[in-house]
Design a protein around this motif. Structure first.
Motif: not given
Length: 174
Positions: A61-62, A64-66, A68-69, A169
């Protein structure tokens, strides 16, 4: 990936057959050919483990967040980064195979064996046939700042599932 493994196995058999048939090859040429075959077998095993890591990959998850940014154009770099990760994972076997192919090529300049030339060409097509130029160009065309951000993402340095990363992502359709 199973097709590649099958093809590597068939190529290995062809290599053994081609070198045993060719009596005109020098002892150094036969030894160099054997070294290529040994290194090909070692590379095949290691590459299989690397591809297994890729198949077992799960995007955290972390991570994926990175991702997506980052802008969607970052996905253009993933092919090259995956290739780099697989090559890195397959070390030192890939280096040893490459080195032994170069040694065999040099020896074959003296022996001038068509069987050895076929062996070298077959292995090269199988191992080094990827569309590396297109991946390199796509990566090279990215802004430097984006490349730097991608290079800092640790999971991209190990074999990963390219499609899962893109889908998760950047919400690409599955």
């Amino acid at each position: 990936m199973d097709d590649k493994k099958f093809m590597l196995s068939r190529l290995l058999i062809l290599c053994f057959m081609s070198t045993s048939v060719s009596a005109a090859v020098s002892e150094d040429g036969k030894f160099a050919s054997l070294m290529v075959q040994v290194n090909l077998t070692k590379y095949e095993r290691k590459s299989g483990l690397c591809h297994q890591q890729m198949r077992n990959f799960k995007l955290r998850e972390e991570d994926k967040i990175q991702l997506k940014a980052l802008p969607h154009e970052a996905s253009d770099a993933l092919g090259k980064l995956l290739d780099d990760a697989l090559n890195s994972c397959a070390q030192p076997e890939l280096f040893n195979l490459s080195k032994s192919i170069l040694v065999l090529e040099e020896q074959n300049k003296l022996d001038n064996s068509t069987a050895i030339t076929s062996q070298i060409e077959g292995i090269r097509k199988l191992i080094f046939s990827k569309n590396i130029i297109a991946e390199e160009r796509a990566y090279d065309n990215l802004p430097i700042s984006l490349k730097e951000k991608l290079e800092k993402i640790e999971f991209l340095k190990k074999p990963f599932d390219l499609f899962e990363v893109i889908e998760q992502a950047w919400d690409a359709p599955q």
